[in-house]
Structure formats: structure tokens, C-alpha cells
Design a protein around this motif. Structure first.
Motif, short mmCIF file in Angstrom:
data_model
loop_
_atom_site.label_atom_id
_atom_site.label_comp_id
_atom_site.label_asym_id
_atom_site.label_seq_id
_atom_site.Cartn_x
_atom_site.Cartn_y
_atom_site.Cartn_z
N UNK A 1 0.85 -1.20 0.00
CA UNK A 1 0.00 0.00 0.00
C UNK A 1 0.87 1.24 0.00
N UNK B 1 1.01 4.02 -2.92
CA UNK B 1 0.73 5.40 -2.56
C UNK B 1 1.88 6.31 -2.99
N UNK C 1 1.96 7.02 -6.70
CA UNK C 1 0.89 7.94 -6.98
C UNK C 1 1.26 9.34 -6.55
N UNK C 2 1.86 9.40 -5.39
CA UNK C 2 2.05 10.67 -4.71
C UNK C 2 3.29 11.41 -5.19
N UNK D 1 2.77 13.68 -8.12
CA UNK D 1 1.88 14.83 -8.01
C UNK D 1 2.23 15.74 -6.85
N UNK D 2 3.04 15.19 -5.93
CA UNK D 2 3.34 15.98 -4.75
C UNK D 2 4.59 16.79 -4.96
N UNK E 1 1.16 22.32 -5.61
CA UNK E 1 0.26 22.72 -4.52
C UNK E 1 -0.03 24.21 -4.58
N UNK F 1 -2.40 24.91 -7.31
CA UNK F 1 -3.74 24.46 -6.95
C UNK F 1 -4.43 25.48 -6.06
N UNK F 2 -3.69 25.96 -5.08
CA UNK F 2 -4.25 26.95 -4.17
C UNK F 2 -4.59 28.24 -4.92
N UNK G 1 -7.83 27.98 -6.85
CA UNK G 1 -9.01 28.07 -5.99
C UNK G 1 -9.26 29.51 -5.53
N UNK H 1 -5.34 9.06 -0.45
CA UNK H 1 -5.18 8.84 -1.90
C UNK H 1 -5.86 9.96 -2.68
N UNK I 1 -3.78 12.96 -2.66
CA UNK I 1 -2.59 12.86 -3.52
C UNK I 1 -2.88 13.47 -4.90
N UNK I 2 -4.16 13.58 -5.22
CA UNK I 2 -4.54 14.21 -6.50
C UNK I 2 -4.72 15.70 -6.37
N UNK J 1 -5.40 19.11 -3.23
CA UNK J 1 -6.11 19.50 -2.03
C UNK J 1 -7.61 19.35 -2.21
#
Lengths: 119, 119
Positions: A92, A96, A99-100, A103-104, A109, A112-113, A116, B32, B35-36, B38
Motif C-alpha cells: 500500500x 501510494x 501515486x504521490x 503529483x506531490x 500545490x 492548486x491553491x 481556488x 489517496x 494525492x490528487x 487539495x
DNA sequence: TTGTTGCATAACCATATGGTTATATAAAAG
DNA sequence: CTTTTATATAACCATATGGTTATGCAACAA
């Protein structure tokens, strides 16, 4: 020495139980101790300064997670480490992180903020 | 009977909290999802079919484990993934696998991949 | 101003932990 | 047979989870 097959289940639903079992420091210490060889309940209770019933309870949690199996040796019930279920936890984390890690990153980030806040 | 060093690695305090946080399927799904990108509380509540307070509670558990941080965006409190504490979990599993070499090849492989994707 | 949205928090319930002491039982030792 | 050893289990306590509904409040929307 008769073996006792208590919990052979090693399915993904078991992930909850595995992570929960690992969430206690005494249980992690018990697992580490068992990595050095089988141990009876009283052998486990002594170094941890907890009562024998407390150890029996921890072992039950570990058994439900499939991380420990018990044997029967006269009056003793030595516990034996079964690390297979830990693979589920590692898998797991691996999934994870795949995946992470893509994108992390801080820039994503921030963007993304910003998106919004613009609306 | 004298026991020497039970626990090979001195573990960070919140290893308990990290494993405990991972022990719930809804929280793993939340991680999970994050991870995509926020997500706000209501955005998280919708797909999981649980109430908004339930999500808030899960987020508190994740926050205590250091796996999530909250931002303030007007009335919204978007949750942001912080995966760093998961490294502690991976490290513990890695240490553990060192101690338990027998039939742990598969776990070693998985941990190798994890180390790569961590960097 | 009024209403709506996003979220926190309180209050409540059921269950699981994590510990204790007390008791029961089976096996071994005497 | 009696005692000791090893363990399980029951009974109890306190706290944490995981969920709910109800409520309050700040920020927007109208």
C-alpha cells in the motif's frame, strides 16, 4: 510441538488489522523480539513490564492481523512471527508513493491553491 | 533471563499515530484522494458517503499524525497531503526486515522500490 | 438584511484498546 | 495428591474510534 493454524488470511481487507497492529509500540517491540526467535507469553511479558494478560491481549491483536501464529508446546504457547501480512502494508505504501511522488511537489500545490483563490 | 535491546531503532513518537491513521480504509482513501490535490471537507465527504463531521474527525486523526495540513481559504479549510511522516513507517518496516532476514526477500524488494520513489 | 454554504463542535452511542486484578485450568514437578 | 507453572479468560476501568444528529458561527450570495 503441535502447530495451530489460527489465521491464515492474508487478504487486502486485512490491511486495517495489520496497520492497527503496528500502531502500538509494545506490539512492534513484540514483533521485533519474535524476529529473534519464538517466545512464550511469560518470556514476552518479562522485559515489557506489563502483566501476562496484557501480553495475551497483544498477541490476540497480532494473531488477528495474521502477524503471529501460536504453537502448543506442553503448557506453553510460543508465539511465532509471520511477516507475510506486512507485505500488504508495504504494498500500500508503495502504491501510494508512486501515486504521490509524481503529483506531490510544492509548485503543484501552490498552483492548486492559486486556482481556488482566483475563483 | 536477561533481555537485551528489544527495539533496534528508537522510534519517533508519532509512529503510533501514523500507523493508526493508516489503519482506517476511509482515511487511506482520503489520503489517496489528497494525492490528487487539495480538497475541502465537503469535497471529501461526498464520495465517501459519510457525514461532514465524520470527515472532520478523520482529518483530525490525520492531522495529529502529521499526514495532513489545513489551509484557510475563505470559509473553506482545504486539506493538504503531507506524506513525510509515512517515511517513518517505511523506515520501521525496513529496519524490521533487516532483523528478520528469513523469507523476507519479497519485502526487501518492495522496500527497495519504495526507497527509490521516496527520493 | 436574510439566506446559504462550509465547517467545527457538542452530545450521544457502540465498539475496540490497553491496562489491571482475580480466577480457572491444564500440565509438570514434587 | 499437592503445588507450581503457563496461559487463558472474565470482569472491570478509562480512553480512543467511528459514526450519527443537532447546533453554532463565519463568510458569501442575494
Amino acid at each position: 510441538m503441535v502447530m495451530q493454524q489460527i489465521n491464515p488470511s492474508s487478504q487486502p481487507e486485512n490491511l486495517d488489522a495489520v496497520f492497527a497492529a503496528l500502531a502500538d509500540p509494545t506490539r512492534r517491540a513484540i514483533l521485533t523480539r519474535l524476529a529473534n526467535g519464538d517466545a512464550s507469553v511469560s518470556e514476552l511479558a518479562e522485559p515489557f513490564h506489563i502483566s501476562q494478560p496484557a501480553v495475551s491481549k497483544h498477541l490476540k491483536v497480532l494473531e488477528r492481523a495474521g502477524l503471529v501464529e501460536r504453537a502448543i508446546d506442553k503448557q506453553r504457547r510460543p508465539a511465532q512471527l509471520k511477516a507475510e501480512p506486512m507485505h500488504e502494508a508495504v504494498k500500500w505504501l508503495e502504491e501510494f508513493s508512486k501515486f504521490w511522488s509524481s503529483s506531490f511537489d510544492q509548485l503543484d500545490d501552490l498552483l492548486e491553491e492559486l486556482k481556488k483563490s482566483e475563483s
